[in-house]
Structures are given as structure tokens and as C-alpha cells.
Write a protein that holds these residues in place. Structure first.
Motif, PDB file in Angstrom:
ATOM      1  N   GLY A  53       0.824  -1.207   0.000  1.00 51.04           N
ATOM      2  CA  GLY A  53       0.000   0.000   0.000  1.00 51.04           C
ATOM      3  C   GLY A  53       0.855   1.253   0.000  1.00 51.04           C
ATOM      4  O   GLY A  53       2.055   1.205   0.268  1.00 51.04           O
ATOM      5  N   HIS A  54       0.230   2.392  -0.313  1.00 51.78           N
ATOM      6  CA  HIS A  54       0.957   3.660  -0.202  1.00 51.78           C
ATOM      7  C   HIS A  54       0.635   4.306   1.148  1.00 51.78           C
ATOM      8  O   HIS A  54      -0.322   3.918   1.826  1.00 51.78           O
ATOM      9  N   GLY A  55       1.455   5.296   1.502  1.00 48.55           N
ATOM     10  CA  GLY A  55       1.331   5.886   2.833  1.00 48.55           C
ATOM     11  C   GLY A  55       0.775   7.295   2.835  1.00 48.55           C
ATOM     12  O   GLY A  55       0.978   8.045   3.788  1.00 48.55           O
ATOM     13  N   LEU A  56       0.047   7.654   1.786  1.00 47.99           N
ATOM     14  CA  LEU A  56      -0.355   9.064   1.668  1.00 47.99           C
ATOM     15  C   LEU A  56      -1.398   9.490   2.700  1.00 47.99           C
ATOM     16  O   LEU A  56      -1.623  10.679   2.884  1.00 47.99           O
ATOM     17  N   ILE A  57      -2.034   8.497   3.354  1.00 52.25           N
ATOM     18  CA  ILE A  57      -2.949   8.873   4.448  1.00 52.25           C
ATOM     19  C   ILE A  57      -2.273   8.588   5.785  1.00 52.25           C
ATOM     20  O   ILE A  57      -2.879   8.617   6.828  1.00 52.25           O
ATOM     21  N   ASP A  58      -0.988   8.276   5.727  1.00 50.43           N
ATOM     22  CA  ASP A  58      -0.243   7.983   6.953  1.00 50.43           C
ATOM     23  C   ASP A  58       0.764   9.082   7.261  1.00 50.43           C
ATOM     24  O   ASP A  58       1.768   8.838   7.929  1.00 50.43           O
ATOM     25  N   MET A  59       0.502  10.286   6.748  1.00 52.83           N
ATOM     26  CA  MET A  59       1.522  11.331   6.882  1.00 52.83           C
ATOM     27  C   MET A  59       1.845  11.704   8.321  1.00 52.83           C
ATOM     28  O   MET A  59       2.989  12.053   8.611  1.00 52.83           O
ATOM     29  N   PRO A  60       0.888  11.629   9.274  1.00 47.50           N
ATOM     30  CA  PRO A  60       1.295  11.943  10.663  1.00 47.50           C
ATOM     31  C   PRO A  60       2.459  11.065  11.127  1.00 47.50           C
ATOM     32  O   PRO A  60       3.319  11.532  11.889  1.00 47.50           O
ATOM     33  N   SER A  61       2.544   9.819  10.644  1.00 49.46           N
ATOM     34  CA  SER A  61       3.652   8.974  11.092  1.00 49.46           C
ATOM     35  C   SER A  61       4.965   9.430  10.452  1.00 49.46           C
ATOM     36  O   SER A  61       6.011   9.435  11.102  1.00 49.46           O
ATOM     37  N   TYR A  62       4.922   9.836   9.188  1.00 48.23           N
ATOM     38  CA  TYR A  62       6.133  10.370   8.553  1.00 48.23           C
ATOM     39  C   TYR A  62       6.547  11.690   9.203  1.00 48.23           C
ATOM     40  O   TYR A  62       7.724  11.977   9.373  1.00 48.23           O
ATOM     41  N   GLU A  63       5.538  12.471   9.558  1.00 50.42           N
ATOM     42  CA  GLU A  63       5.798  13.748  10.244  1.00 50.42           C
ATOM     43  C   GLU A  63       6.602  13.483  11.531  1.00 50.42           C
ATOM     44  O   GLU A  63       7.618  14.119  11.787  1.00 50.42           O
ATOM     45  N   GLN A  64       6.132  12.494  12.306  1.00 51.94           N
ATOM     46  CA  GLN A  64       6.834  12.160  13.556  1.00 51.94           C
ATOM     47  C   GLN A  64       8.239  11.654  13.275  1.00 51.94           C
ATOM     48  O   GLN A  64       9.181  11.989  13.992  1.00 51.94           O
ATOM     49  N   TYR A  65       8.368  10.836  12.241  1.00 57.83           N
ATOM     50  CA  TYR A  65       9.700  10.314  11.891  1.00 57.83           C
ATOM     51  C   TYR A  65      10.630  11.479  11.544  1.00 57.83           C
ATOM     52  O   TYR A  65      11.754  11.572  12.044  1.00 57.83           O
ATOM     53  N   LEU A  66      10.139  12.375  10.678  1.00 52.26           N
ATOM     54  CA  LEU A  66      10.977  13.479  10.221  1.00 52.26           C
ATOM     55  C   LEU A  66      11.364  14.413  11.366  1.00 52.26           C
ATOM     56  O   LEU A  66      12.434  15.013  11.370  1.00 52.26           O
ATOM     57  N   ASN A  67      10.463  14.524  12.356  1.00 51.69           N
ATOM     58  CA  ASN A  67      10.756  15.369  13.511  1.00 51.69           C
ATOM     59  C   ASN A  67      11.603  14.659  14.559  1.00 51.69           C
ATOM     60  O   ASN A  67      11.885  15.219  15.615  1.00 51.69           O
ATOM     61  N   GLY A  68      11.962  13.400  14.279  1.00 50.96           N
ATOM     62  CA  GLY A  68      12.778  12.663  15.246  1.00 50.96           C
ATOM     63  C   GLY A  68      12.004  12.183  16.464  1.00 50.96           C
ATOM     64  O   GLY A  68      12.585  11.890  17.506  1.00 50.96           O
ATOM     65  N   ASP A  69      10.686  12.111  16.336  1.00 46.75           N
ATOM     66  CA  ASP A  69       9.866  11.737  17.495  1.00 46.75           C
ATOM     67  C   ASP A  69       9.450  10.267  17.516  1.00 46.75           C
ATOM     68  O   ASP A  69       8.698   9.845  18.386  1.00 46.75           O
ATOM     69  N   LEU A  70       9.881   9.500  16.529  1.00 53.62           N
ATOM     70  CA  LEU A  70       9.485   8.080  16.519  1.00 53.62           C
ATOM     71  C   LEU A  70      10.468   7.262  17.329  1.00 53.62           C
ATOM     72  O   LEU A  70      11.643   7.570  17.396  1.00 53.62           O
ATOM     73  N   GLN A  71       9.985   6.172  17.909  1.00 51.86           N
ATOM     74  CA  GLN A  71      10.854   5.333  18.724  1.00 51.86           C
ATOM     75  C   GLN A  71      10.676   3.864  18.363  1.00 51.86           C
ATOM     76  O   GLN A  71       9.713   3.486  17.696  1.00 51.86           O
ATOM     77  N   ASN A  72      11.626   3.048  18.815  1.00 51.77           N
ATOM     78  CA  ASN A  72      11.468   1.602  18.720  1.00 51.77           C
ATOM     79  C   ASN A  72      10.784   1.108  19.983  1.00 51.77           C
ATOM     80  O   ASN A  72      10.925   1.702  21.041  1.00 51.77           O
ATOM     81  N   TYR A  73      10.033   0.034  19.856  1.00 48.99           N
ATOM     82  CA  TYR A  73       9.434  -0.592  21.030  1.00 48.99           C
ATOM     83  C   TYR A  73      10.026  -1.981  21.170  1.00 48.99           C
ATOM     84  O   TYR A  73      10.010  -2.760  20.223  1.00 48.99           O
ATOM     85  N   ALA A  74      10.543  -2.246  22.355  1.00 46.92           N
ATOM     86  CA  ALA A  74      11.103  -3.589  22.585  1.00 46.92           C
ATOM     87  C   ALA A  74      10.103  -4.395  23.387  1.00 46.92           C
ATOM     88  O   ALA A  74       9.398  -3.846  24.235  1.00 46.92           O
ATOM     89  N   ILE A  75       9.997  -5.667  23.111  1.00 43.41           N
ATOM     90  CA  ILE A  75       9.256  -6.498  24.052  1.00 43.41           C
ATOM     91  C   ILE A  75      10.196  -7.599  24.529  1.00 43.41           C
ATOM     92  O   ILE A  75      11.049  -8.075  23.794  1.00 43.41           O
ATOM     93  N   THR A  76      10.050  -7.954  25.785  1.00 41.21           N
ATOM     94  CA  THR A  76      10.985  -8.918  26.371  1.00 41.21           C
ATOM     95  C   THR A  76      10.429 -10.330  26.233  1.00 41.21           C
ATOM     96  O   THR A  76       9.220 -10.518  26.078  1.00 41.21           O
ATOM     97  N   ASP A  77      11.328 -11.304  26.297  1.00 40.45           N
ATOM     98  CA  ASP A  77      10.890 -12.699  26.265  1.00 40.45           C
ATOM     99  C   ASP A  77       9.968 -12.992  27.448  1.00 40.45           C
ATOM    100  O   ASP A  77       9.036 -13.778  27.345  1.00 40.45           O
ATOM    101  N   GLU A  78      10.223 -12.326  28.588  1.00 41.11           N
ATOM    102  CA  GLU A  78       9.360 -12.546  29.765  1.00 41.11           C
ATOM    103  C   GLU A  78       7.929 -12.093  29.472  1.00 41.11           C
ATOM    104  O   GLU A  78       6.971 -12.768  29.834  1.00 41.11           O
ATOM    105  N   ASP A  79       7.809 -10.926  28.799  1.00 37.14           N
ATOM    106  CA  ASP A  79       6.466 -10.437  28.441  1.00 37.14           C
ATOM    107  C   ASP A  79       5.739 -11.469  27.597  1.00 37.14           C
ATOM    108  O   ASP A  79       4.569 -11.774  27.829  1.00 37.14           O
ATOM    109  N   VAL A  80       6.453 -11.991  26.589  1.00 40.41           N
ATOM    110  CA  VAL A  80       5.831 -12.958  25.679  1.00 40.41           C
ATOM    111  C   VAL A  80       5.431 -14.212  26.456  1.00 40.41           C
ATOM    112  O   VAL A  80       4.298 -14.692  26.361  1.00 40.41           O
ATOM    113  N   ALA A  81       6.352 -14.715  27.276  1.00 40.71           N
ATOM    114  CA  ALA A  81       6.087 -15.950  28.016  1.00 40.71           C
ATOM    115  C   ALA A  81       4.914 -15.776  28.977  1.00 40.71           C
ATOM    116  O   ALA A  81       4.043 -16.648  29.088  1.00 40.71           O
ATOM    117  N   LYS A  82       4.860 -14.633  29.637  1.00 40.45           N
ATOM    118  CA  LYS A  82       3.791 -14.381  30.608  1.00 40.45           C
ATOM    119  C   LYS A  82       2.437 -14.359  29.897  1.00 40.45           C
ATOM    120  O   LYS A  82       1.455 -14.934  30.349  1.00 40.45           O
TER     121      LYS A  82
END
Ligand SMILES: *Cc1c(COP(=O)(O)O)cnc(C)c1O
Length: 455
Positions: free
Chosen positions: A417-446
Motif C-alpha cells: 500500500g501507499h502511505g499518503l494517508i499515513d503522513m502523521p507517522s512520517y511527520e513524527q519520523y521526520l521530527n525525530g519523534d518516533l521510537q522503537n518498542y522492545a518487548i521482552t521474552d518474559e512479556d511474551v512468556a507471561k
């Protein structure tokens, strides 16, 4: 100078007239869906209480490899099919890779994603059997848009439950759905028992595909002449999407190449299965050795870190129990922008194929996905959907490996798909406001431990 053809098309009469059902060719057939209470295998009759009957027949069909596309659906497909197969020369050059990179561009229909390939047949079959209303869930909104348009074409009323968090992240998709005449409600909502229960337990629940499915199924079960439709995960959805790979197969032939590696992003498996299964049939039947990679978010890693087991498809436990790689139906995915990939489980066929070593999953952190999307936009001129960015990131990883080894691999990926209706996410990326989310093996196991009483 050597002529470099950029795009490959099919004429209308070359568009495939049958879908491909990989279940017929699989060495190990998928395990059956089970009734949530009796734990007995479900029949077409059971499933047809919720879904259009013909979709249920297709769901459980492990015999017929080829299924005719209804003429009316074929005619409607032509408002945008065939879609182009494109050689990504500019991306190759930017990467300095000897790999040949192709993408099947499913973003070029007016709804912007591959979802319409299944919305049309699902609404067609619902209409054929006298249904008047359809319900569904939608994450980022691509499926909701496709379903809203298809239901309008077939004269059906559509009620769409959209994940609350993405409704806020991407408000324009609900506007498009309403433009097509659908009623749109944010999920979890107070309009269903399931929604009320979820909100009572967690008043700030951001919603997930799991919550929205519960609400849409409940509405279908409690409203006469109403069927529920699903945009991914189920076998019949992957069947309808096989039009992608069947077209690509013909187009690769025109390009004089055959893929060594096929890549797609992975939510429930419909664009992956759609592109991959027609090629995988040559691995099963003709000894080809193409590699298949499903690219999932690192924050929702059911293929790489989930468990193969029976689980519900939704948060409230209304759906059949499905044998899938899952993080647990109560898994709450992080608020990543690839809304279409925020789902706890993998489709039944893909899960079996992964178990059998026919394919592999690869997990992509959010920032790497957007880095890849940026490079793709700046080279090929298309702003990709945040979901599709995962496929591009996995493609870039493979192309970089080729750079090291010097291999001229042919890589084919799905631009879902294209992202032309997803511009708020590109906006955040360009502003340096996006982050990675980690999940731990403990979270998954629980989370998975909570499923132990299921089957
Ligand atoms: C829905 C969606 C996906 C994820 O769903 P699959 O069934 O895994 O294909 C990926 N890309 C886009 C653009 C989508 O709309």
C-alpha cells in the motif's frame, strides 16, 4: 545502450481467471478451526453462521488447487487490475547492490492497498446469499476503506469498528469510509457487550484488531441478515489475494526472470500469502528453491517469537480457535504506526508453512522500517504505507547481503500500500519523534502462559 524496461503490465485478457489455493498442494494440511466451547472441528455450516457461506467452503477446501473467480468479481477487479510489476532500478543504484529488485505495486488502486482484492469477492458472496449488512474490523483503515467501497458497489450496508488509536493517528481513513457510506465506530466502544467489558477492565485501552474483531463479530451475531467479513488471517482471504502472485508470475516471465527471494510484510498474512503462495507452489511441485520472508514488526513478533498453538482470533474469545503462531489473543501491541501489522496471531496456512520450514519470519524495528521507507520514497517516488516499509526493510537487508557476496539475486517484494494517508507517522519520523518498542521474552512468556487452559 541496453533497453531497461521499468514496468511490466498484463492486458485485461491476461489477468488470471482463477485463484490459487495452496492448501491443496501442502504436504501437511492445516489443522482445523475448533469450536471455542466444545473444541470440536468446525464445519462449513458452523462457520456460515458468521461468514458468507462460499467463503467458508473456500476456507476449509484442501482439495481444489484452482478456484474460479466469479465473472462479476473479475469485471470489478478491472477497475485497477492488473497492477504493475516494477523494477526498482533507482533503489538498486542507491544501495549499490548487484541484486535485481522488483516490486508488485498493489498501492496503485484508488483505495491504496491490496485489501480490495478480497473485499470485492467477500461482498459478492454475501450479496449472492441474500445478506443485507456486513460488519468488520479495521486497524489502520485500509481494510475498512476497501470493504466500505465494495459493500457500496454490492448494495450492502457496512458497519466498521476501527481501532481507536489508529482512528486518532490516521483520521482521514474513517472519513473515506464514511464517504463510501459506511458507519464507523472506534473500538473498544460502549456499543457492544465485548467493548463494554474491555473498557471496564481497562478504561484507557487503545484498541487493537483483537478488540475490533470481537465487536464486529458480536454485531453480526446479534443482527439479522448480517455477515462478518475479515480482511486478513483466514484462508479464503489469502486465496483471494493470490491474484497478486499469479499476476506477478506472468509479469516476471515477461521480464525473463524468476525470484530467488520473495518478501512481504506480515500482519495476518494476506499480502504475504497472496504474493508468495503462487511461487511457493513451484517449490512444492517443481523443485524450485525460492526463499520466502515475512517481515513483521519487532514489537509484534508472532512469527519469530510466538508459539504455535490454538488461540482465539480476537480479544474477547468469540472467534473459532485457530492453530496459529501467536503472542496470545490478550497481547497488547505497542502503538506503532504500521496499524495493519498490530495483530497477535498469524494466519493458519502461513503458520503451518512456517512450522514446516517453507518460509521464515524476520522482525524489523520501527525506525529501520521508516529508514527503509524514506530511501524507497526518495528513489522510486512512492511514499510507502508504514506496513509496506517492513517489506522494504527486509528487502534492503537481503540486497545488502548480495552486495557483500556479489550475488545477483532476484528479489521480489510486495508494495502492499501507499502511505499518503499515513503522513502523521512520517511527520513524527521526520521530527525525530518516533521510537522503537522492545518487548521482552518474559512479556511474551507471561502472555502465553495465560492461554494454558484453552486447548
Ligand atoms: C492490512 C495491511 C497489511 C497487513 O495485512 P496482511 O493481511 O498481513 O497483508 C499490510 N499492508 C497494508 C498496506 C495493509 O493495508
Amino acid at each position: 545502450m541496453e533497453k531497461k524496461q521499468k514496468r511490466y503490465f498484463l492486458a485485461e485478457e491476461e489477468i488470471p481467471t482463477q485463484w490459487y489455493n495452496i492448501q491443496a498442494d501442502m504436504a501437511t494440511k492445516p489443522l482445523p478451526p475448533l469450536h471455542p466451547e466444545t473444541k470440536e472441528p468446525l464445519t462449513v455450516d458452523d462457520l456460515a453462521k458468521i461468514f458468507p457461506r462460499e467463503c467458508c467452503v473456500q476456507e476449509l477446501d484442501t482439495e481444489h488447487a484452482w478456484i474460479d473467480i466469479p465473472q462479476d468479481v473479475l469485471d470489478k477487479y478491472k477497475f485497477f487490475r492488473s497492477t504493475p510489476l516494477v523494477r526498482a532500478y533507482a533503489l538498486e543504484e542507491a544501495l549499490g547492490t548487484p541484486a535485481h529488485i522488483y516490486f508488485k505495486n498493489e498501492s496503485v488502486n484508488p483505495l491504496g492497498s491490496h485489501k480490495i482484492n478480497s473485499a470485492l469477492p467477500q461482498c459478492y458472496y454475501a450479496k449472492q446469499e441474500g445478506t443485507t449488512n456486513v460488519t468488520t474490523e479495521t486497524g489502520a483503515g485500509q481494510w475498512g476503506m476497501a470493504l466500505s467501497y465494495a459493500s457500496k458497489l454490492y448494495g450492502l450496508e457496512a458497519a466498521v469498528y476501527q481501532v481507536k488509536i489508529t482512528m486518532q493517528q490516521k483520521p482521514y481513513r474513517s472519513t473515506v469510509m464514511r464517504t463510501f457510506g459506511a458507519a464507523v465506530t472506534g473500538s473498544p466502544s460502549m456499543s457492544t457487550r465485548a467493548g463494554k467489558d474491555i473498557i471496564t477492565r481497562d478504561p484507557r485501552h487503545p484498541g487493537s484488531l483483537g478488540t475490533a474483531i470481537s465487536e464486529a463479530v458480536e454485531l453480526a451475531q446479534t443482527t439479522p441478515n448480517t455477515k462478518y467479513t475479515l480482511g486478513s488471517v483466514l484462508n479464503h482471504v489469502a486465496l483471494h489475494q493470490s491474484i497478486i502472485g499469479l499476476e506477478a508470475e506472468k509479469q516476471m516471465e515477461k521480464a525473463g526472470e524468476y525470484p530467488d527471494t520473495v518478501i512481504a510484510c506480515f500482519g495476518g498474512g494476506s499480502n504475504f500469502g497472496g504474493l508468495a503462495f503462487p511461487f511457493m507452489r513451484h517449490n512444492i511441485l517443481n523443485g524450485k528453491q525460492t526463499e520466502f520472508i515475512a517481515a513483521e514488526p519487532a514489537s509484534c513478533p508472532k512469527l519469530t517469537r510466538g508459539q504455535f498453538r490454538y488461540d482465539f482470533g480476537d480479544e474477547a474469545g468469540y472467534t473459532p480457535l485457530l492453530p496459529m503462531f501467536t503472542l496470545g489473543h490478550n497481547f497488547k501491541p505497542s502503538n506503532i504506526h504500521a496499524g495493519g501489522l498490530r495483530y497477535h496471531g498469524a494466519g493458519v496456512i502461513v503458520s503451518q508453512l512456517l512450522k514446516d520450514g517453507m518460509m521464515r519470519g524476520e522482525d524489523i524495528p520501527q525506525l529501520e522500517s521508516f529508514d527503509a521507507g524514506m530511501l524507497f520514497a526518495r528513489t522510486e517516488g512512492i511514499v510507502p504505507a508504514p506496513e509496506s516499509c517492513h517489506a522494504i526493510a527486509a528487502t534492503i537487508r537481503e540486497a545488502n547481503k548480495c552486495k557483500e557476496t556479489g550475488e545477483e539475486k532476484v528479489i521480489l517484494f510486495c508494495l502492499s500500500g501507499h502511505g499518503l494517508i499515513d503522513m502523521p507517522s512520517y511527520e513524527q519520523y521526520l521530527n525525530g519523534d518516533l521510537q522503537n518498542y522492545a518487548i521482552t521474552d518474559e512479556d511474551v512468556a507471561k502472555n502465553l502462559a495465560e492461554l494454558d487452559e484453552l486447548v
